[in-house]
Design a protein around this motif. Structure first.
Motif, PDB file in Angstrom:
ATOM      1  N   UNK A 103     -37.377  -5.705 -19.621  1.00  0.00           N
ATOM      2  CA  UNK A 103     -36.958  -4.817 -18.174  1.00  0.00           C
ATOM      3  C   UNK A 103     -35.628  -5.110 -18.980  1.00  0.00           C
ATOM      4  N   UNK A 104     -35.470  -6.430 -18.607  1.00  0.00           N
ATOM      5  CA  UNK A 104     -33.856  -6.417 -18.550  1.00  0.00           C
ATOM      6  C   UNK A 104     -33.516  -6.650 -17.003  1.00  0.00           C
ATOM      7  N   UNK A 105     -31.798  -8.168 -16.823  1.00  0.00           N
ATOM      8  CA  UNK A 105     -32.150  -8.064 -15.847  1.00  0.00           C
ATOM      9  C   UNK A 105     -31.614  -7.001 -14.822  1.00  0.00           C
ATOM     10  N   UNK A 106     -32.992  -7.491 -12.926  1.00  0.00           N
ATOM     11  CA  UNK A 106     -32.492  -6.611 -11.860  1.00  0.00           C
ATOM     12  C   UNK A 106     -30.970  -6.598 -11.479  1.00  0.00           C
ATOM     13  N   UNK A 107     -30.695  -5.618 -11.364  1.00  0.00           N
ATOM     14  CA  UNK A 107     -29.168  -5.437 -10.743  1.00  0.00           C
ATOM     15  C   UNK A 107     -29.241  -4.117 -10.361  1.00  0.00           C
ATOM     16  N   UNK A 108     -28.028  -3.343  -9.654  1.00  0.00           N
ATOM     17  CA  UNK A 108     -27.731  -2.076  -9.202  1.00  0.00           C
ATOM     18  C   UNK A 108     -28.300  -0.881  -9.670  1.00  0.00           C
ATOM     19  N   UNK A 109     -27.368  -0.942 -10.437  1.00  0.00           N
ATOM     20  CA  UNK A 109     -27.676   0.774 -11.648  1.00  0.00           C
ATOM     21  C   UNK A 109     -28.348   0.293 -12.114  1.00  0.00           C
ATOM     22  N   UNK A 110     -29.594  -0.653 -12.516  1.00  0.00           N
ATOM     23  CA  UNK A 110     -30.862   0.104 -13.054  1.00  0.00           C
ATOM     24  C   UNK A 110     -31.915  -0.201 -11.494  1.00  0.00           C
ATOM     25  N   UNK A 111     -31.278  -0.467 -10.723  1.00  0.00           N
ATOM     26  CA  UNK A 111     -32.518   0.118  -8.883  1.00  0.00           C
ATOM     27  C   UNK A 111     -32.249   1.885  -8.494  1.00  0.00           C
ATOM     28  N   UNK A 112     -30.961   1.922  -9.429  1.00  0.00           N
ATOM     29  CA  UNK A 112     -30.604   3.024  -8.941  1.00  0.00           C
ATOM     30  C   UNK A 112     -30.939   4.251 -10.014  1.00  0.00           C
ATOM     31  N   UNK A 153     -30.372   3.273  -0.084  1.00  0.00           N
ATOM     32  CA  UNK A 153     -31.116   3.321  -1.558  1.00  0.00           C
ATOM     33  C   UNK A 153     -30.505   5.104  -1.791  1.00  0.00           C
ATOM     34  N   UNK A 154     -31.116   6.263  -0.773  1.00  0.00           N
ATOM     35  CA  UNK A 154     -31.170   7.442  -1.051  1.00  0.00           C
ATOM     36  C   UNK A 154     -29.716   8.347  -1.052  1.00  0.00           C
ATOM     37  N   UNK A 155     -28.664   7.411  -0.765  1.00  0.00           N
ATOM     38  CA  UNK A 155     -27.346   7.863  -0.496  1.00  0.00           C
ATOM     39  C   UNK A 155     -26.507   7.620  -2.331  1.00  0.00           C
ATOM     40  N   UNK A 156     -26.631   6.004  -1.950  1.00  0.00           N
ATOM     41  CA  UNK A 156     -26.444   5.685  -3.762  1.00  0.00           C
ATOM     42  C   UNK A 156     -27.108   6.203  -4.549  1.00  0.00           C
ATOM     43  N   UNK A 157     -27.883   6.794  -4.436  1.00  0.00           N
ATOM     44  CA  UNK A 157     -29.361   8.086  -5.792  1.00  0.00           C
ATOM     45  C   UNK A 157     -28.428   9.432  -5.548  1.00  0.00           C
ATOM     46  N   UNK A 158     -27.763   9.531  -4.803  1.00  0.00           N
ATOM     47  CA  UNK A 158     -27.451  10.944  -4.280  1.00  0.00           C
ATOM     48  C   UNK A 158     -25.843  11.212  -5.560  1.00  0.00           C
ATOM     49  N   UNK A 159     -25.033   9.772  -4.833  1.00  0.00           N
ATOM     50  CA  UNK A 159     -24.115   9.942  -5.004  1.00  0.00           C
ATOM     51  C   UNK A 159     -24.173   9.764  -6.922  1.00  0.00           C
ATOM     52  N   UNK A 160     -25.514   8.852  -7.623  1.00  0.00           N
ATOM     53  CA  UNK A 160     -24.947   9.122  -8.463  1.00  0.00           C
ATOM     54  C   UNK A 160     -25.597  10.297  -9.640  1.00  0.00           C
ATOM     55  N   UNK A 161     -26.072  10.761  -8.570  1.00  0.00           N
ATOM     56  CA  UNK A 161     -26.919  12.227  -9.385  1.00  0.00           C
ATOM     57  C   UNK A 161     -25.553  12.886  -9.336  1.00  0.00           C
ATOM     58  N   UNK A 162     -25.012  12.781  -8.128  1.00  0.00           N
ATOM     59  CA  UNK A 162     -23.994  14.159  -7.995  1.00  0.00           C
ATOM     60  C   UNK A 162     -22.915  13.698  -9.248  1.00  0.00           C
ATOM     61  N   UNK A 163     -22.407  12.427  -9.555  1.00  0.00           N
ATOM     62  CA  UNK A 163     -21.282  12.046 -10.763  1.00  0.00           C
ATOM     63  C   UNK A 163     -21.762  12.552 -11.969  1.00  0.00           C
ATOM     64  N   UNK A 164     -22.992  13.064 -12.081  1.00  0.00           N
ATOM     65  CA  UNK A 164     -23.246  13.325 -13.670  1.00  0.00           C
ATOM     66  C   UNK A 164     -22.385  14.521 -14.674  1.00  0.00           C
ATOM     67  N   UNK A 165     -21.771  15.229 -13.155  1.00  0.00           N
ATOM     68  CA  UNK A 165     -21.190  15.929 -13.902  1.00  0.00           C
ATOM     69  C   UNK A 165     -19.485  15.491 -13.708  1.00  0.00           C
ATOM     70  N   UNK A 166     -18.685  16.386 -14.632  1.00  0.00           N
ATOM     71  CA  UNK A 166     -17.845  15.847 -14.541  1.00  0.00           C
ATOM     72  C   UNK A 166     -16.542  17.293 -14.669  1.00  0.00           C
ATOM     73  N   UNK A 167     -15.575  17.507 -14.426  1.00  0.00           N
ATOM     74  CA  UNK A 167     -14.854  18.680 -14.540  1.00  0.00           C
ATOM     75  C   UNK A 167     -13.594  18.599 -14.972  1.00  0.00           C
ATOM     76  N   UNK A 168     -12.661  19.854 -16.106  1.00  0.00           N
ATOM     77  CA  UNK A 168     -12.121  19.327 -17.053  1.00  0.00           C
ATOM     78  C   UNK A 168     -10.433  19.497 -16.880  1.00  0.00           C
ATOM     79  N   UNK A 169      -9.857  18.665 -16.991  1.00  0.00           N
ATOM     80  CA  UNK A 169      -9.069  18.239 -16.917  1.00  0.00           C
ATOM     81  C   UNK A 169      -7.623  19.262 -16.424  1.00  0.00           C
TER      82      UNK A 169
END
Length: 331
Positions: A103-112, A153-169
């Motif tokens: 599993x690797x070390x437990x941390x916030x990234x793995x949890x999210x 947890x819900x808010x951080x997970x949502x923020x992670x999801x919304x951050x999956x797409x970026x806009x062109x410079x």
């Protein structure tokens, strides 16, 4: 351990394991969702999640986004063989501490990440601290060292999801092209993570950095075209609400399929007699005429509906901006 003294999650896992072994559940077939397990066995969602986690760790099932948990293709040792990992007893040390190599070390990234996978596979209702802990194979309290509550947890997970797409410079030329890029980017994220549309009403906006990045893209596109600040914000809220409003139906359809076991087309087919009765009643002539003009029926395509609505919204906004530029917008 006698069956009657086994923890509920182990009894559920054993029954699903039996169905897989006998072929009652074939490879690729969807196993009962956490919601269905909770209903059928009368247990909490966390218990249902723990049962599926046991099978996932054994390699018997796998979670597929927007499909759910399915029987994995046969590979390696089968359940019950000496090489298959044994399900730990509830509260036993093996449940609280899995091998770091696995599993690797437990941390916030793995949890999210685990939370995102869980929400994608099972929906927002299945997302909880205990369910994420069960998915990671750690004690129920372990995630609290990194995330303080389910709400966070819900808010951080949502923020992670919304951050999956970026806009062109370099944005495309013209406000309309820029808004189209923004709208389609958001639609793609809702498509990938339909539970995002269930989070909050627009009257209580989510204050999330990655969601704000989408707002910034739209607001910048609307600047400098003669619209006052209130109109700019209203326009942004309207566009976001439109996208979210269409996306709400993605999760509702997934929930309906999980509850009824019927696909969208199968459900519509079951309603054919009722629709025929409405037409035969003579009370709805406009609908009857439309149906007569569609011999092959009407297929509701949410992607096509999204594009149709977006074009109409932007057509109306074009007229508004042209009036503003001419100095005639007094609304």
């Amino acid at each position: 351990m006698a069956p009657e003294t086994e923890p509920p999650f182990q009894r559920i896992a054993a029954e699903l394991r039996r169905r897989i072994a006998t072929g009652e559940l074939a490879p690729g077939e969807r196993v009962p969702s956490t919601r269905r397990i909770a209903q059928d066995w009368g247990v909490a969602l966390a218990t249902a999640t723990k049962a599926l986690t046991v099978l996932r760790l054994e390699g018997l099932v796998e979670a597929l986004p927007r499909v759910g948990t399915v029987v994995a293709a046969p590979a390696g040792p089968t359940a019950g063989s000496p090489a298959a990992p044994a399900a730990p007893a509830d509260g036993a040390p093996g449940q609280q501490h899995r091998s770091p190599a696995a599993d690797g070390e437990l941390n916030r990234e793995r949890i999210l990440r685990a939370a995102l996978e869980l929400a994608d596979a099972e929906g927002l209702a299945a997302l909880s601290m205990r369910a994420v802990a069960a998915r990671l194979g750690v004690s129920a309290m372990s995630p609290y060292r990194y995330v303080t509550s389910k709400d966070e947890l819900v808010l951080l997970t949502a923020d992670l999801a919304f951050g999956e797409a970026a806009y062109p410079a370099e944005p495309p030329a013209g406000w309309r092209a820029r808004l189209e890029v923004g709208a389609r980017t958001l639609w793609s994220l809702f498509r990938r993570h339909p539970w995002l549309a269930q989070l909050s009403p627009v009257t209580r906006p989510l204050v999330l950095p990655n969601l704000m990045a989408h707002a910034e893209w739209a607001l910048a596109a609307l600047e400098g075209h003669g619209l006052d600040a209130t109109t700019v914000l209203d326009t942004h809220v309207l566009l976001y609400s439109y996208i979210e409003g269409i996306a709400v139906n993605l999760e509702r359809e997934a929930q309906a399929q999980a509850t009824t076991g019927l696909t969208e087309q199968e459900w519509m087919d079951s309603r054919t007699p009722a629709l025929g009765a409405l037409i035969a009643s003579g009370r709805f002539p406009a609908y009857t005429r439309l149906v007569a003009d569609l011999p092959d029926g009407y297929d509701l395509d949410l992607d096509a509906l999204f594009e149709f609505g977006l074009a109409n919204l932007l057509d109306g906004l074009t007229a508004r901006i042209e009036r503003a530029a001419a100095g005639h917008d007094r609304d």
